[in-house]
Motif scaffolding. Structure first.
Motif, PDB file in Angstrom:
ATOM      1  N   LYS A  59     -19.574  15.517 -53.152  1.00  0.00           N
ATOM      2  CA  LYS A  59     -19.186  16.165 -51.877  1.00  0.00           C
ATOM      3  C   LYS A  59     -17.679  16.441 -51.832  1.00  0.00           C
ATOM      4  O   LYS A  59     -16.986  16.131 -50.866  1.00  0.00           O
ATOM      5  N   SER A  60     -17.192  17.047 -52.924  1.00  0.00           N
ATOM      6  CA  SER A  60     -15.749  17.299 -53.053  1.00  0.00           C
ATOM      7  C   SER A  60     -15.276  18.477 -52.206  1.00  0.00           C
ATOM      8  O   SER A  60     -14.082  18.729 -52.112  1.00  0.00           O
ATOM      9  N   PHE A  61     -16.223  19.261 -51.668  1.00  0.00           N
ATOM     10  CA  PHE A  61     -15.837  20.413 -50.850  1.00  0.00           C
ATOM     11  C   PHE A  61     -16.865  20.634 -49.751  1.00  0.00           C
ATOM     12  O   PHE A  61     -17.997  20.176 -49.845  1.00  0.00           O
ATOM     13  N   ASP A  62     -16.422  21.330 -48.704  1.00  0.00           N
ATOM     14  CA  ASP A  62     -17.262  21.521 -47.508  1.00  0.00           C
ATOM     15  C   ASP A  62     -18.233  22.693 -47.629  1.00  0.00           C
ATOM     16  O   ASP A  62     -19.237  22.749 -46.924  1.00  0.00           O
ATOM     17  N   GLY A  63     -17.902  23.657 -48.464  1.00  0.00           N
ATOM     18  CA  GLY A  63     -18.742  24.845 -48.613  1.00  0.00           C
ATOM     19  C   GLY A  63     -18.335  25.560 -49.883  1.00  0.00           C
ATOM     20  O   GLY A  63     -17.338  25.212 -50.524  1.00  0.00           O
TER      21      GLY A  63
END
Length: 340
Positions: A115-119
């Motif tokens: 989950k290193s980025f939101d989108g």
């Protein structure tokens, strides 16, 4: 040694959880305790890890971007458009390419799991669409930046008008009296190739000049293939007074082959490209081309994702930014109008 949250907690005589709650503005806290923690943070010069704060808030303020390769000539323009929007809104960008095939995708998959980025913004690397669709179905917000017209309906996308842009190229060549064009196509497997071919050919057919199969030359979007295709056409005695190449690199190679054969551009052969990459304005002569709104596509995709983070639903239909037409020196009146 870097100052940690444990150091702050020890100095302020509170738990690490209390320090975390002060940092995140969460929970009911005694104001004097919160003030003491903030004072210690300032005294120690503690800088919270943005990743740690992001995880505590359930947000990283980072957007991922997956692209095939940074060597594609128009990728930089799309990337700049996306970055302009993200930086303005204080988001970071985590960029992934597929240069090393499966190993690249494994690394990318690990970052998705973490989950290193939101989108995610995607210029689709070949063969990854099913995987991207699965990530989207599992809840990762995804926006495709698509020049191929093949995206599945369920993934939001930003694209341009390949069919209409190619039609504009055909109308322009017909207007300057060119009735015998060659077409240097892109790879057959790309939706944009089909769209550009259809858009161009349908306008010529309507004008009473259908394009025969031997005039459609296979290409791969490279300068070398554009050059070879036109050389082969010259060798096979196909008559032509114009060339429509499915991208600017192919057009550049085509122009070189025309000039090497002793013909003049645009007097003997008019040439039109597609994309309007920065190089197009600097060929000799400068290239007439269909302008893809590359930077605008990057901007629109990033805005779509950020609006979703703020609560807007992702659009369920493609966002289409029209292509425009840029006339330069590589097209002009046909030879029978030229008495020089």
């Amino acid at each position: 040694m870097p100052i940690t949250i444990a150091d702050v907690a020890a100095r302020a005589k509170v738990s690490k959880t209390t320090v975390s709650r002060v940092l995140n503005g969460k929970g009911e806290l005694d104001e004097s305790t919160a003030a003491r923690v903030r004072k210690v943070i300032e005294e120690l010069g503690y800088v919270p890890s943005s990743r740690a704060v992001g995880l505590a808030r359930g947000r990283t303020r980072v957007v991922g971007m997956l692209v095939p390769s940074l060597t594609w000539p128009w990728i930089g323009e799309v990337l700049q458009g996306a970055v302009d929007v993200l930086e303005t809104e204080r988001y970071g960008l985590l960029l992934f390419t597929c240069n090393r095939g499966e190993e690249s995708m494994r690394q990318f998959g690990a970052q998705v799991s973490a989950k290193s980025f939101d989108g995610l913004l995607v210029i689709e690397p070949e063969g990854t669409l099913d995987y991207i669709a699965m990530l989207h179905a599992r809840g990762l917000p995804v926006v495709l930046i698509d020049d191929r017209d093949t995206q599945p309906v369920q993934i939001p996308s930003v694209g341009t008008t390949n069919h209409t842009g190619a039609g504009a190229a055909a109308r322009h060549l017909l207007a300057v009296g060119r009735h015998k064009p060659l077409v240097i196509a892109g790879p057959e497997r790309f939706g944009c190739t089909v769209q550009r071919l259809d858009g161009f050919a349908s306008v010529y057919a309507e004008a009473g000049h259908p394009i025969s199969p031997e005039r459609i030359l296979p290409g791969d979007f490279t300068i070398a293939r554009g050059f070879q295709a036109v050389q082969a056409a010259i060798g096979s005695d196909v008559e032509f007074d114009a060339i429509f190449a499915h991208n600017d690199l192919s057009a550049t190679g085509a122009m070189q082959a025309v000039l090497d054969s002793g013909r003049r551009i645009p007097q003997d052969v008019a040439v039109v490209g597609f994309d309007d990459i920065p190089m197009a304005a600097h060929t000799q002569p400068p290239l007439t081309t269909v302008h893809q709104p590359l930077r605008e596509m990057g901007e629109a995709a990033a805005r779509t994702l950020l609006a979703h983070f703020e609560g807007s639903p992702l659009p369920n239909r493609p966002t289409v930014i029209p292509a425009t037409f840029t006339v330069r020196g590589s097209t002009g009146p046909s030879p029978h109008n030229d008495h020089s």
